[in-house]
Write a protein that holds these residues in place. Sequence first.
Motif, mmCIF file in Angstrom:
data_model
loop_
_atom_site.group_PDB
_atom_site.id
_atom_site.type_symbol
_atom_site.label_atom_id
_atom_site.label_comp_id
_atom_site.label_asym_id
_atom_site.label_seq_id
_atom_site.Cartn_x
_atom_site.Cartn_y
_atom_site.Cartn_z
ATOM 1 N N PRO A 1 40.239 50.548 55.127
ATOM 2 C CA PRO A 1 39.585 50.410 56.445
ATOM 3 C C PRO A 1 38.069 50.344 56.350
ATOM 4 N N ASP A 2 37.489 50.981 55.315
ATOM 5 C CA ASP A 2 36.038 50.989 55.156
ATOM 6 C C ASP A 2 35.552 50.046 54.068
ATOM 7 N N GLY A 3 36.435 49.163 53.610
ATOM 8 C CA GLY A 3 36.031 48.217 52.583
ATOM 9 C C GLY A 3 36.796 48.419 51.284
ATOM 10 N N PRO A 4 36.415 47.701 50.235
ATOM 11 C CA PRO A 4 37.142 47.770 48.961
ATOM 12 C C PRO A 4 37.025 49.135 48.284
ATOM 13 N N VAL A 5 38.153 49.575 47.703
ATOM 14 C CA VAL A 5 38.221 50.857 47.002
ATOM 15 C C VAL A 5 38.939 50.627 45.669
ATOM 16 N N ILE A 6 38.384 51.154 44.593
ATOM 17 C CA ILE A 6 39.009 51.013 43.280
ATOM 18 C C ILE A 6 40.327 51.781 43.247
ATOM 19 N N CYS A 7 41.393 51.100 42.832
ATOM 20 C CA CYS A 7 42.681 51.743 42.616
ATOM 21 C C CYS A 7 42.797 52.165 41.154
ATOM 22 N N GLU A 8 42.772 51.214 40.245
ATOM 23 C CA GLU A 8 42.741 51.481 38.808
ATOM 24 C C GLU A 8 42.372 50.197 38.096
ATOM 25 N N SER A 9 42.239 50.267 36.772
ATOM 26 C CA SER A 9 41.833 49.081 36.026
ATOM 27 C C SER A 9 42.363 49.165 34.610
ATOM 28 N N GLN A 10 42.537 48.005 33.984
ATOM 29 C CA GLN A 10 42.950 47.916 32.586
ATOM 30 C C GLN A 10 41.969 47.026 31.839
ATOM 31 N N ASN A 11 41.573 47.469 30.646
ATOM 32 C CA ASN A 11 40.653 46.666 29.838
ATOM 33 C C ASN A 11 41.446 45.677 28.970
ATOM 34 N N ARG A 12 42.148 44.808 29.661
ATOM 35 C CA ARG A 12 42.978 43.774 29.045
ATOM 36 C C ARG A 12 43.248 42.704 30.092
ATOM 37 N N VAL A 13 43.945 41.660 29.687
ATOM 38 C CA VAL A 13 44.366 40.641 30.648
ATOM 39 C C VAL A 13 45.465 41.209 31.531
ATOM 40 N N GLY A 14 45.603 40.672 32.720
ATOM 41 C CA GLY A 14 46.661 41.091 33.619
ATOM 42 C C GLY A 14 48.007 40.516 33.207
ATOM 43 N N GLY A 15 49.081 41.156 33.670
ATOM 44 C CA GLY A 15 50.422 40.664 33.399
ATOM 45 C C GLY A 15 50.892 39.707 34.480
ATOM 46 N N ALA A 16 52.209 39.581 34.619
ATOM 47 C CA ALA A 16 52.823 38.759 35.663
ATOM 48 C C ALA A 16 52.386 37.298 35.589
ATOM 49 N N LEU A 17 52.155 36.813 34.359
ATOM 50 C CA LEU A 17 51.760 35.413 34.119
ATOM 51 C C LEU A 17 50.416 35.065 34.754
ATOM 52 N N LEU A 18 49.572 36.062 34.988
ATOM 53 C CA LEU A 18 48.267 35.785 35.584
ATOM 54 C C LEU A 18 47.408 34.899 34.691
ATOM 55 N N THR A 19 47.488 35.091 33.364
ATOM 56 C CA THR A 19 46.666 34.262 32.487
ATOM 57 C C THR A 19 47.055 32.797 32.590
ATOM 58 N N ASP A 20 48.356 32.526 32.689
ATOM 59 C CA ASP A 20 48.814 31.138 32.841
ATOM 60 C C ASP A 20 48.339 30.555 34.164
ATOM 61 N N MET A 21 48.389 31.359 35.219
ATOM 62 C CA MET A 21 47.972 30.872 36.528
ATOM 63 C C MET A 21 46.459 30.641 36.580
ATOM 64 N N ILE A 22 45.689 31.541 35.960
ATOM 65 C CA ILE A 22 44.236 31.362 35.934
ATOM 66 C C ILE A 22 43.876 30.087 35.187
ATOM 67 N N GLN A 23 44.553 29.843 34.077
ATOM 68 C CA GLN A 23 44.284 28.618 33.331
ATOM 69 C C GLN A 23 44.634 27.386 34.157
ATOM 70 N N ASP A 24 45.739 27.459 34.899
ATOM 71 C CA ASP A 24 46.162 26.320 35.702
ATOM 72 C C ASP A 24 45.223 26.059 36.872
ATOM 73 N N VAL A 25 44.740 27.132 37.507
ATOM 74 C CA VAL A 25 43.925 26.982 38.728
ATOM 75 C C VAL A 25 42.443 26.884 38.411
ATOM 76 N N TYR A 26 41.984 27.626 37.400
ATOM 77 C CA TYR A 26 40.542 27.693 37.133
ATOM 78 C C TYR A 26 40.126 27.067 35.807
ATOM 79 N N GLY A 27 41.091 26.653 34.999
ATOM 80 C CA GLY A 27 40.757 25.927 33.778
ATOM 81 C C GLY A 27 40.316 26.781 32.620
ATOM 82 N N HIS A 28 40.524 28.117 32.689
ATOM 83 C CA HIS A 28 40.131 29.013 31.597
ATOM 84 C C HIS A 28 41.292 29.944 31.279
ATOM 85 N N ASP A 29 41.553 30.134 29.993
ATOM 86 C CA ASP A 29 42.626 31.007 29.537
ATOM 87 C C ASP A 29 42.019 32.340 29.086
#
Length: 414
Positions: A279-307
Amino acid sequence: MTRPNRILLVGGPGYQLQKAKDLGLDVVYVQTEQDFSPEYRDLVDDVVLTDYTDWPTLRPLVEKAYEKWGFTAAVSLTEPGLDPVARVNDLLGLGGTPYEVSHRFTDKWLMRRRLAETPSSGLRPVAAELVDGQDSLVRFGETHGYPFVVKPTGGTASFGVTVVQDRAGTEPAWHHVQHLRDGSGHPLIGAYEIDRFVMEEYVEGPLYSAEAFSFGGRHVVLAVTEAITEKRNHVHVGHAIPARLATDVEEAVADTAVRFLDAMGFRDGSTHTEIILGPDGPVICESQNRVGGALLTDMIQDVYGHDPMSMAIGWPMGLVEPLPDRPERRGAAASWLLLADEGRVERIEGLDEIRAAPDTVAVDLWVGPGDQVRPFAGQWDGLGHIAVRGPDTDTAVARARAAAGRLRIHTRPA
């Protein structure tokens, strides 16, 4: 003598080895014996088979491998390998993320403490305390209000997360903590120490993530991802990029991730930072010092051109040029979690057709005939993902859900 084109890769699936080879790198591969396949042999110079999460065991093996092969960087893109690689960086003076910084990501309590110690970041604080008996749950609820979140300080994929709705819920929450500490029987948590739990203030709002890459302390957000969450168990059943947000809100989410990475002292490589739009804006939930799962790297490469996976492997080897700014997008993509009824897999239908479809970005299926399907209680109980592209996010999400529905995993009761 060190070899400028040789890397130590700790954990992770075989396709990461291929990405390293595509970059022209020689690889010393550290993997558990059960997760090493013979077909990986042609992709590596040497293999160290061990429980790489056990540092006293790993350390002498890494020292011998370094003496023999002289790799110039160490990388891991899988959660259990992050801290071990950071220890290798410290031990051998390889640069890269040190253990002190890495452990702030892998230990959610340390992350909260770090943010509390850096108010100059301007990030919205979240009340948090370690669980110490049922009384601590009651005290936290009385002090910070209900509902609140209880989760392991280690682990990933929302494993063990529960929401305490009221004082009556503190007793089953405490029993849940004890059950996980004693060993839940889940086959996929052996790499994590599920012993400490943290209580966190509940922040109401949808979840997003910032997929970023850091170039010597300069953070570039490659994509802001929308997480589609199952409210019953807080599992992310879908992911979509770009997130369906107004431009100014999307920029606020990206800026929150950048300020968070600065506060954490992170400087190099991929990160996946989950952010609640409260309600008051963005709040950090958690973070990982790695690439995301759920095929995010494939999707980023497809949409933004970077793996980001190849970037994470190539950056410490000097094979990646820093991005000057956030990349422009071309279309959209979404992934969906694959599920099936509990039981043993008999057959799978529709996989070849889905892989051949022109809109398919990638398919990652973790089971085959004979494998056991567990009850769907958490993200780790999913069976993989299907990622699909579209001209816009709405279309991509609809196509991803439809594709997941066309993949039929038939099971019989065990």
